[in-house]
Design a protein around this motif. Structure first.
Motif, PDB file in Angstrom:
ATOM      1  N   VAL A  63      46.109  27.944  35.519  1.00 14.45           N
ATOM      2  CA  VAL A  63      45.641  29.011  36.403  1.00 14.45           C
ATOM      3  C   VAL A  63      46.840  29.842  36.843  1.00 14.45           C
ATOM      4  O   VAL A  63      47.887  29.299  37.203  1.00 14.45           O
ATOM      5  N   GLU A  64      46.660  31.163  36.816  1.00 12.48           N
ATOM      6  CA  GLU A  64      47.694  32.070  37.330  1.00 12.48           C
ATOM      7  C   GLU A  64      47.288  32.539  38.718  1.00 12.48           C
ATOM      8  O   GLU A  64      46.175  33.012  38.920  1.00 12.48           O
ATOM      9  N   ILE A  65      48.217  32.395  39.667  1.00  7.77           N
ATOM     10  CA  ILE A  65      48.001  32.880  41.027  1.00  7.77           C
ATOM     11  C   ILE A  65      48.798  34.169  41.194  1.00  7.77           C
ATOM     12  O   ILE A  65      49.995  34.208  40.898  1.00  7.77           O
ATOM     13  N   SER A  66      48.135  35.227  41.647  1.00  5.27           N
ATOM     14  CA  SER A  66      48.815  36.510  41.823  1.00  5.27           C
ATOM     15  C   SER A  66      48.462  37.117  43.174  1.00  5.27           C
ATOM     16  O   SER A  66      47.409  36.843  43.739  1.00  5.27           O
ATOM     17  N   LYS A  67      49.386  37.958  43.660  1.00  4.48           N
ATOM     18  CA  LYS A  67      49.194  38.628  44.938  1.00  4.48           C
ATOM     19  C   LYS A  67      49.446  40.115  44.744  1.00  4.48           C
ATOM     20  O   LYS A  67      50.517  40.496  44.283  1.00  4.48           O
ATOM     21  N   ARG A  68      48.463  40.931  45.032  1.00  2.00           N
ATOM     22  CA  ARG A  68      48.546  42.383  44.819  1.00  2.00           C
ATOM     23  C   ARG A  68      48.941  42.732  43.387  1.00  2.00           C
ATOM     24  O   ARG A  68      49.705  43.644  43.121  1.00  2.00           O
ATOM     25  N   GLY A  69      48.436  41.907  42.466  1.00  4.88           N
ATOM     26  CA  GLY A  69      48.694  42.150  41.058  1.00  4.88           C
ATOM     27  C   GLY A  69      49.992  41.570  40.537  1.00  4.88           C
ATOM     28  O   GLY A  69      50.275  41.664  39.352  1.00  4.88           O
ATOM     29  N   VAL A  70      50.780  40.944  41.422  1.00  6.51           N
ATOM     30  CA  VAL A  70      52.073  40.373  41.020  1.00  6.51           C
ATOM     31  C   VAL A  70      51.932  38.858  40.851  1.00  6.51           C
ATOM     32  O   VAL A  70      51.602  38.159  41.815  1.00  6.51           O
ATOM     33  N   PRO A  71      52.150  38.302  39.658  1.00 11.68           N
ATOM     34  CA  PRO A  71      52.061  36.846  39.461  1.00 11.68           C
ATOM     35  C   PRO A  71      53.102  36.123  40.313  1.00 11.68           C
ATOM     36  O   PRO A  71      54.275  36.492  40.311  1.00 11.68           O
ATOM     37  N   ILE A  72      52.674  35.105  41.045  1.00  5.57           N
ATOM     38  CA  ILE A  72      53.616  34.351  41.881  1.00  5.57           C
ATOM     39  C   ILE A  72      53.651  32.869  41.529  1.00  5.57           C
ATOM     40  O   ILE A  72      54.554  32.157  41.971  1.00  5.57           O
ATOM     41  N   ALA A  73      52.689  32.387  40.728  1.00  6.63           N
ATOM     42  CA  ALA A  73      52.705  30.967  40.356  1.00  6.63           C
ATOM     43  C   ALA A  73      51.771  30.732  39.181  1.00  6.63           C
ATOM     44  O   ALA A  73      50.779  31.455  38.997  1.00  6.63           O
ATOM     45  N   ILE A  74      52.109  29.711  38.374  1.00  6.48           N
ATOM     46  CA  ILE A  74      51.211  29.221  37.332  1.00  6.48           C
ATOM     47  C   ILE A  74      51.000  27.735  37.583  1.00  6.48           C
ATOM     48  O   ILE A  74      51.959  26.962  37.647  1.00  6.48           O
ATOM     49  N   LEU A  75      49.743  27.332  37.751  1.00  2.68           N
ATOM     50  CA  LEU A  75      49.386  25.954  38.081  1.00  2.68           C
ATOM     51  C   LEU A  75      48.759  25.277  36.878  1.00  2.68           C
ATOM     52  O   LEU A  75      48.061  25.915  36.083  1.00  2.68           O
TER      53      LEU A  75
END
Length: 395
Positions: A63-75
């Motif tokens: 799963v990719e976690i993004s904030k305002r379209g910016v990727p911040i983590a891959i789980l």
């Protein structure tokens, strides 16, 4: 997203590190309140701003976690996400977006149920988590802001570079205006003169008349000259650097020399050529290659302005070395000072006087040559001038 209403056994939960140490009866309660979600690659689990409804635990997939379209983590499998809605009382909406990078199997635990077990009444540990979360959110916001700012600046820099390329090309075109006008005017004068003669001579018999035949030949030659000059100019100003085709190197050099030859003769500069007899073909953009040649010729011309006591000469040569095409542009001008030669390919660096150049010409040349998988080098002697040597892979 496909959901089941329950999980069939506790063993799948216990395989996840989060649940591995829970008592059996607590784990069973979690199983009863666990929904299995199957999500296809590319689907969105939830969006930033969606209402919080629970925690997701990853059994398989990424799963990719993004904030305002910016990727911040891959789980990955074993990780969980959406937990802030559980530990923070006022976290009513999702603070980030979750997106499936693979086909996913997720365990979703309801928000209300999990709060009963892991929040309860406030404790020092809970306050510590709350403080950490506040700091982490501020840090994430700062990182995202910096990333978006860098992205904006990068796009702006790319646009500025494109505009500078156009400006440099337009500036060199401006210096050619007089020469182009002269080159076009000469064949036009011939066409108009002979046309006028053919039209106004009442005694002229056209069929078999030698003068008519001669005039027609001159008109044809002059019209061909105009066509060639216009074609060369159109190739030079072509602003489509993505068009990559097979180019005849010698022909491209010659067509560029045809455009500038008048200006250089006017400045008493001799243009010599030394082309290999071999047919040299390279892959590239014709307009970009002409810009390289034009800029090198322009620099050589400037270097010859200070020369008075000897003949001003620019020599353009080609050769083939193994699987590389070689282009050399050399002059017998003032040369490049030794302390400056290592900097001449740097943006905005110039050896010319004030208002004599942008300092971008050689930087642009270097970028174009490198885009063609080539290399450019320079040698200079203060008494003998400078020589630029370009190598580009053969097509």
């Amino acid at each position: 997203m496909k959901e089941k209403t329950y999980l069939d056994n506790v063993h799948r939960l216990r395989a996840l590190n989060f649940f591995s140490r829970l008592d059996e009866h607590i784990l069973e309660e979690f199983r009863k309140n666990c929904v299995v979600c199957s999500i296809s690659v590319g689907e969105t689990v939830f969006l930033e701003g969606d209402e919080s409804s629970g925690i997701y635990f990853i059994e398989s997939g990424k799963v990719e976690i993004s904030k305002r379209g910016v990727p911040i983590a891959i789980l990955e499998a074993g990780d969980y996400f959406g937990e802030m809605s559980v530990v923070i009382e006022d976290e009513q909406t999702r603070s980030a977006t979750a997106h499936a990078l693979d086909d996913l199997v997720l365990f979703k635990i309801d928000l209300g149920f999990i709060k009963n077990y892991f929040v309860g009444e406030r404790s020092p540990l809970y306050d510590l988590i709350l403080t950490y979360n506040t700091r982490l959110k501020k840090h994430n916001e700062k990182v995202v802001d910096q990333y978006l700012s860098l992205q904006k600046n990068y796009l702006a820099l790319g646009e500025t570079n494109r505009q500078l390329l156009k400006t440099e090309k337009l500036a060199s075109i401006g210096t050619l205006t007089a020469g182009i006008a002269h080159e076009i005017n000469n064949p036009l004068t011939i066409i108009l003169g002979y046309t006028d003669l053919l039209l106004k001579d009442p005694d002229l018999e056209l069929t078999g008349n030698p003068l008519f035949q001669k005039g027609i030949r001159y008109i044809d030659k002059a019209a061909g000259a105009i066509e060639r000059i216009v074609r060369d100019i159109k190739n030079y100003v072509r602003m489509n650097p993505d068009e990559i085709i097979k180019i005849n190197l010698n022909n491209t050099i010659q067509s560029t020399l045809d455009i500038v030859s008048y200006l250089y003769r006017k400045n008493k500069i001799t243009l010599n050529t030394s082309f290999t007899s071999r047919k040299i073909e390279i892959m590239g953009n014709p307009g970009s290659l002409q810009q390289v040649i034009m800029n090198l010729l322009s620099n050589a011309k400037d270097a010859l302005e200070e020369i008075e006591e000897k003949e001003k000469i620019i020599t353009v040569g080609t050769d083939v070395e193994e699987d590389m095409a070689v282009l050399i542009v050399e002059d017998n001008g003032c040369g490049i000072p030794p302390e400056k030669i290592d900097h001449i390919f740097e943006p905005f660096f110039t050896t010319k006087g004030i208002n004599r150049g942008t300092g971008l010409g050689l930087d642009i040349i270097k970028k174009i040559v490198e885009n063609m998988k080539g290399n450019i080098q320079v040698k200079s002697n203060r008494k003998e001038g400078a020589a630029f040597r370009i190598t580009i892979p053969l097509a």
